[in-house]
Write an enzyme that holds these catalytic residues in place. Sequence first.
Site, PDB file in Angstrom:
ATOM      1  N   LYS B  76       1.069  -1.394  -0.055  1.00 41.72           N
ATOM      2  CA  LYS B  76      -0.167   0.317   0.136  1.00 41.72           C
ATOM      3  C   LYS B  76       1.189   1.263  -0.394  1.00 41.72           C
ATOM      4  O   LYS B  76       1.685   1.158   0.691  1.00 41.72           O
ATOM      5  CB  LYS B  76      -1.072   0.095   1.720  1.00 41.72           C
ATOM      6  CG  LYS B  76      -1.832   0.978   1.723  1.00 41.72           C
ATOM      7  CD  LYS B  76      -2.837   0.776   2.237  1.00 41.72           C
ATOM      8  CE  LYS B  76      -4.123   2.326   2.956  1.00 41.72           C
ATOM      9  NZ  LYS B  76      -4.866   2.093   3.983  1.00 41.72           N
ATOM     10  N   SER B 151      -9.414   2.303   3.010  1.00 44.20           N
ATOM     11  CA  SER B 151      -8.441   2.998   2.449  1.00 44.20           C
ATOM     12  C   SER B 151      -7.724   2.042   1.754  1.00 44.20           C
ATOM     13  O   SER B 151      -7.329   2.427   0.590  1.00 44.20           O
ATOM     14  CB  SER B 151      -7.971   3.458   3.011  1.00 44.20           C
ATOM     15  OG  SER B 151      -7.022   3.400   3.944  1.00 44.20           O
ATOM     16  N   SER B 175     -10.097   0.087   7.631  1.00 43.95           N
ATOM     17  CA  SER B 175      -9.571  -0.112   5.970  1.00 43.95           C
ATOM     18  C   SER B 175      -8.711  -1.405   5.305  1.00 43.95           C
ATOM     19  O   SER B 175      -8.353  -1.002   4.359  1.00 43.95           O
ATOM     20  CB  SER B 175      -8.707   1.217   6.048  1.00 43.95           C
ATOM     21  OG  SER B 175      -8.912   2.694   6.010  1.00 43.95           O
TER      22      SER B 175
END
Lengths: 488, 496
Positions: B76, B151, B175
């Site tokens: 990420k 997210s 998330s």
Amino acid sequence: MSNSGWETVIGLEVHVQLATKTKIFSGASTTYGAEPNTQACAIDLAMPGTLPVLNKQAVHYAVMFGLAIDAEIGKESAFERKNYFYPDLPKGYQTTQLEKPIVGRGNVEIQMADGRTKNVRIHHAHLEEDAGKSLHEGDFRHGVSGIDLNRAGTPLIEIVSEPDMSNAEEAIAFAKKLHSIVTSIGICDGEMSQGSMRFDVNVSVRRTGTTELGTRTETKNLNSYKFMEEAIAKEVERQIDLIEDGGTVLQETRLYNGDTKVARSMRSKEEANDYRYFPCPDLLPVIVSDETIEELRRNLPELPDARQARFIEQYGLSAYDAAMIGSDAAMAAYFETATKESGNAKLAANWTMGELAARLNSEDLSINKSPVNAEQLGGLVARIADNSISGKMAKEVFEGMWAGEGSADEIIEARGLKQVSDSGALEQMVADVLAANQAMVDDYINTDEAKRKKKLGGFMGKIMQASKGQANPQQVNQILVQKLNELV
Amino acid sequence: MHNLTIAELIKGLQSKEFTSVELTQHFLARIAALNSGYNAVITITADQALKAAAAADQRLAAGNAPALCGVPMLHKDIFCTNGVRTSCGSKMLDNFIPPYNATVVDNFEQAGAVVLGKTNMDEFAMGSSNETSFYGPVKNPWATDCVPGGSSGGSAAAVAARLAPGATATDTGGSIRQPAALCGITGLKPTYGRVSRWGMIAFASSLDQGGPMARTAEDCAIMLSCMASYDDKDSTCVDREVPDYSATLGKPIKGLRIGVPTEYFSEGLNPGTEQAVRAALAEFEAQGAELVEISLPNTGLSVPAYYVIAPAEASANLSRFDGVRYGYRCEDPKDLTDLYSRTRAEGFGEEVQRRILIGTYCLSAGYYDAYYGKAQQVRELIKQDFVTAFEKVDVIMGPTCPSPAFKFGSKGDDPVAMYLEDIYTIATNLAGLPGMSVPCGMVDDKPVGLQIIGNYFDEARMLNVAHQYQQATEWHSLAPEGITAPDGITATERAS
């Protein structure tokens, strides 16, 4: 203008840089004076994703300060974020303590020049990080400002006093006492010119006899006792004038420029930041165990008050001398070494406070930077004590040592300064001078006994001249009186 | 090869069925061919990946390969990668190249993993739909007109689309779990303090936690064993031994006490989602687990408390993005205030600015006690709810989110509707507990996630429970349609 009819109330906030090798939340060095931004790591630069790790040594130093002022130690203290934007504050917040400081209430006793003492209460002392420095026009390139983050993250304790001081003398005595304590316990190098200690002075005035506190102003970042004295005097005068002219004092933060002697308002209460303090989620509460506190207490270096008492007791110094020397850790250490080297405490004290202090002062040097070290001064004092040299010669030797010519003995030898104390040689010298000055001898004999003593100076001058100043004056005096009396 | 799990890839690499270079080329080719359809990967590090793969092959050949040696994966873009842009999904850091690795990145590097690139995300991890990314939204591989969740939507979509067998992710309020649920994959948010936050760009420091995303619980176990570590660079990281999470996956779950919170099956829950979750619970019962109805009475307070605490911390965490030292700086600032205000107005997106403002407001003089102070009290109550519950049960289960993936723009105008997306996941962040999402069904051809919440540091049990479920079900093996290259050339052919 007169201050009569008015009382001044002063409280201090003192920032003390802790003498840790590395910063409070990073491993970067804290050494002063490096090239800009060479001592700032990713954490100090607040690079994304970096996190603080608390320097244990800084915690121990803060606890030591608490122990030195007999304060409550916060066994569980906590860090908070104080939010404001400024280019030399990389994270956009300062990590500091608010609700749970590491050092609670304590006391500091101060002594004034007239011997009067007073207790100043400490409200608390907390740990925090220093900011970097902004370099503006004049200090940096034309038209741009620079940021130096070397200082960012240097550990500080901020010591907050109660408003217990009532004039500049007391405020300075308090500041000096704090300096004495933090340098004695070794948690700060005490170099004020490098910003190691900085003072914020809160001042208010009120009519004599009233008890309600007036509105205070805070003059920030004073880094010398002289500037503190000037800033307090100016501010007291300004506030009294203002009130007497029918105005009111506004709560504000002020700055005083010691070079231009100009004080000005920096921001008013209305312009003050809302710092939005909240607990720092990146740091755990700081737990200090009883064991750690006891260990630090056991190993706490000698405090200035104890040292002064010991100097009176151990070395027979006067209270004044003991206070002069004993309040400064470096000077005290210097004195003790010089005493050990010379075996004469009184003379070592005189020379440390006298010739040495004057010379350091005139060249603006700290005692740690003295060209004449304590062993050398001790060597000189030893030669004075055993009458090898006179006080006058000693000054010459001191100058030689200051110039780096070597030890006292080396200089005495090289310059042929050795005092003549050989009684045979001195007797011959006296006899020669008396024989060559028969008129003076007759005059002495014909003078009333009570007034003869005054005549000795003339003989002494001639004898010292004949010996090129190297004759031991006490011995010469003794021989001279003896010989003249034989002639009467 | 892209349908193999990490566990299978490790076997294949070690038995020399294929090399890491082949595998890496295969996944790079898939990213090249398919990513434009999903926008899941925003930085591709092909050269570095191939070099790392070649090195991994040497170690594999030498026979001293570490756990994940040669396995391709994605990070990420919130994890700092030395020498590789780390944007956090923001214009503010579009030009930011860190000179250091996050500890998580180091851990995978040491385990021999091959990093293919960085995944898209909501800006500064603030969002539940991946619509706030500066790099544009990520599309859900199951329905490209729908959000992948956020997210960590880029990581979730990439794993679902088989662009990588696993990816790192972070979870502040859901998330990891919510996008895992919406993309039909498995994701785990560990206990707060289990995974180092060093080098993980902070959103809300007391809630943020990194964790793995993969297709199976077994793969998450392999990844977490590598990802979790004690790190003295993160003061909130807990010094506690990391178990071998793979070792206990096979334990039978007979006698497991599963808490089913009443509050997680109330209004707002999609009936199809509820049905899928109930079916999953029945499967556990069939395996010998016991369902215990429990109550988490303060559940309703979790969203409001979270939307005070998280923005408050964020408002301070994001102050460092001021245009002074790195990142975006506005053109020709006329003074300091102009530099700050334009840099931040131009560099941050709308949602980030909204949360900075909320956080700033909540911490302001006169409001602190009513907002931040009260939220911290609520946080304690929520934590206490769980402590009480875990006296009676071993794990807690319920839906991961109220409904399957929603369409782009459908919640964009209503921040509160978007915030309610995390209603079931936020409480575990506030309590610091571990939570995971496991695929458990399909509604309207879109995946549904089962949430498993464990006690502190009980990740091994959660993974065991999830693995046992996946041994008996196929939901985690389903693949979205259209994940072969659109031009019909298979990725393997392209790579060779």
